[in-house]
Scaffold this active site. Structure first.
Site, PDB file in Angstrom:
ATOM      1  N   HIS B  85       0.847  -1.184   0.000  1.00 30.70           N
ATOM      2  CA  HIS B  85       0.000   0.000   0.000  1.00 30.70           C
ATOM      3  C   HIS B  85       0.885   1.238   0.000  1.00 30.70           C
ATOM      4  CE1 HIS B  85      -1.677   3.240   2.702  1.00 30.70           C
ATOM      5  NE2 HIS B  85      -2.492   3.289   1.667  1.00 30.70           N
ATOM      6  N   GLY B 241     -18.678  11.444   1.345  1.00 29.53           N
ATOM      7  CA  GLY B 241     -19.512  10.979   0.247  1.00 29.53           C
ATOM      8  C   GLY B 241     -18.772  10.984  -1.078  1.00 29.53           C
ATOM      9  N   GLY B 242     -17.518  10.612  -1.048  1.00 30.04           N
ATOM     10  CA  GLY B 242     -16.707  10.567  -2.265  1.00 30.04           C
ATOM     11  C   GLY B 242     -17.078   9.378  -3.144  1.00 30.04           C
ATOM     12  N   ARG B 243     -16.280   9.184  -4.200  1.00 26.01           N
ATOM     13  CA  ARG B 243     -16.535   8.111  -5.166  1.00 26.01           C
ATOM     14  C   ARG B 243     -16.186   6.778  -4.503  1.00 26.01           C
ATOM     15  NH1 ARG B 243     -13.076   6.205  -9.002  1.00 26.01           N
ATOM     16  NH2 ARG B 243     -14.052   5.239 -10.824  1.00 26.01           N
ATOM     17  N   SER B 246     -13.306   4.510  -5.528  1.00 26.71           N
ATOM     18  CA  SER B 246     -11.957   4.965  -5.186  1.00 26.71           C
ATOM     19  C   SER B 246     -11.666   4.751  -3.702  1.00 26.71           C
ATOM     20  CB  SER B 246     -11.796   6.451  -5.504  1.00 26.71           C
ATOM     21  OG  SER B 246     -12.052   6.683  -6.866  1.00 26.71           O
TER      22      SER B 246
END
Lengths: 259, 259
Positions: B85, B241-243, B246
């Site tokens: 990562h 509240g992002g994508r 992703s």
């Protein structure tokens, strides 16, 4: 049921007594299905109290508590057989350490809900009708109220999806007689077998392909997301440092992400 | 690098621009490995700001922000090949909506870390030595400080376990010249390939059994637990509240629990 005065308190964090009992035959499930019976008492850190009872007094010190409950999650191997979850619990808190004489609280919580990967209308109808019958024996307002509560609770906000097809759910219930609510929770728990087992009997041997299995595994990834990010019981358990095998027993044997 | 005054603001939550670029060959991995490049700006709700910057002012209103970063998680198929990562990011906030003239903030964060299911001392030594070389070009205090930070950060509290074998990690870094920190983050990102690819080349074709695969899957369950319960980036993403593709791209293709 024991009252607040008869329980033993621990000053060094929660004490947990948990027993696993086999609640149904192993064959249709990915691992031995277990019902967990937990009796927990101790002193909750304030953040755990807030997880257990959001919206309460934010300035509390450590809160002595007692909790007793039964819960189970069954994840069948067959993709056409739905996952079942139920949990019925009783909570009570004593006055916070730094506020002697402050009000004690008690409440019942719980619910039974169904999470299919593939939806069969007749199964869903049967499942909901058993929940309704259990509720209607106590108060006609219970079923519509607790059905909606279930739909609202099992919501994966970041996905804009519900975890499953619902059932009943309630929490913080203390505005009825305590013995009446114990009978109600007992009735709900007794309704699990007639609600679920006929569905399992019907679906457990349905032939399936790798594609069906992959879809089931993807849906189980959503189940993991809900439980680790939103579930009040899991959050409470992780924060009180309880027995990890009991807290995370709700997770499926395997899951898949194709985000 | 753009300054705070040149960016465009949105009043209706974050706007996300994300691009996926293939960063290495697909074959050794469970799915196409992707590096996500994100440029996000908008207005953070106070709870998201607290997730991004814990310990800050608790009484803030919505906070305008800008963030840009690159991140990648690679989960190899072979149980002897470790998960990698890395994430390097720049954040800046403007004055909160209800406090014009309040101080703006900026900071760099990021890190690179290794999570093997089976540990080979020589791999771990190689991996850490590349991180050290990158850090030592900038400040001799960086490596020991950011190595410890990594060990402390990737800790699964409810398990009493670390997620992996560490690497480097830093956050809220703003006590050096901004351009110097950009060069440092760039150097760290450029060190990912020499740190990781030799290990993959060595381990990707090692023969393995179902038992090895089951252990890898169990370790990946722990990876899921850390990311959904503790990871600051994931928490921030879910709250803004992002994508979702992703935010959760760090999850493995498959995982297993035998709690």
């Amino acid at each position: 049921m024991e009252g607040p005065s008869s329980r033993k308190m621990s000053g060094r964090g929660p004490v947990v007594a948990a027993a696993s009992v086999e609640s149904c035959r192993t064959a249709p499930f990915g691992r031995r299905p277990a019902s967990t019976v937990s009796v927990v008492y101790g002193v909750m850190p304030p953040e755990a109290y807030r997880a257990a009872k959001p919206g309460g007094d934010q300035k509390l010190g450590p809160v002595p508590f007692f909790a007793a409950g039964i819960s189970s999650v069954l994840h069948p191997k067959n993709p056409f057989a739905p996952t079942l979850h139920f949990n019925y619990r009783y909570f009570e808190t004593d006055a916070p350490k730094d506020a002697p004489g402050a009000p004690r609280q008690w409440w019942f919580g719980g619910g039974t809900d169904l999470t299919p990967a593939y939806v069969f209308e007749e199964d869903v109808k049967h499942f909901h009708s058993v929940q309704k019958s259990a509720c209607d024996k106590f108060d006609p307002s219970f079923y519509p109220r607790f059905k909606k509560w279930c739909d609202d609770y099992f919501y994966i906000k970041h996905r804009g999806e519900r975890r499953g097809l619902g059932g009943i759910f309630f929490d913080d219930l203390n505005d009825y007689d305590q013995e009446m609510l114990l009978s109600f929770a007992t009735e709900c728990a007794n309704s699990v077998v007639p609600a679920y087992i006929p569905i399992i009997e019907k679906r457990k041997d349905t032939p399936f392909t790798d594609r069906h299995k992959a879809w089931q595994q993807l849906r189980r990834g959503r189940y993991v997301e809900f439980n680790l990010v939103y579930d009040r019981g899991t959050t409470f358990g992780l924060k009180t440092g309880g027995r990890i095998e009991s807290i995370l027993v709700s997770l499926p044997l395997t899951a898949r992400w194709e985000v």
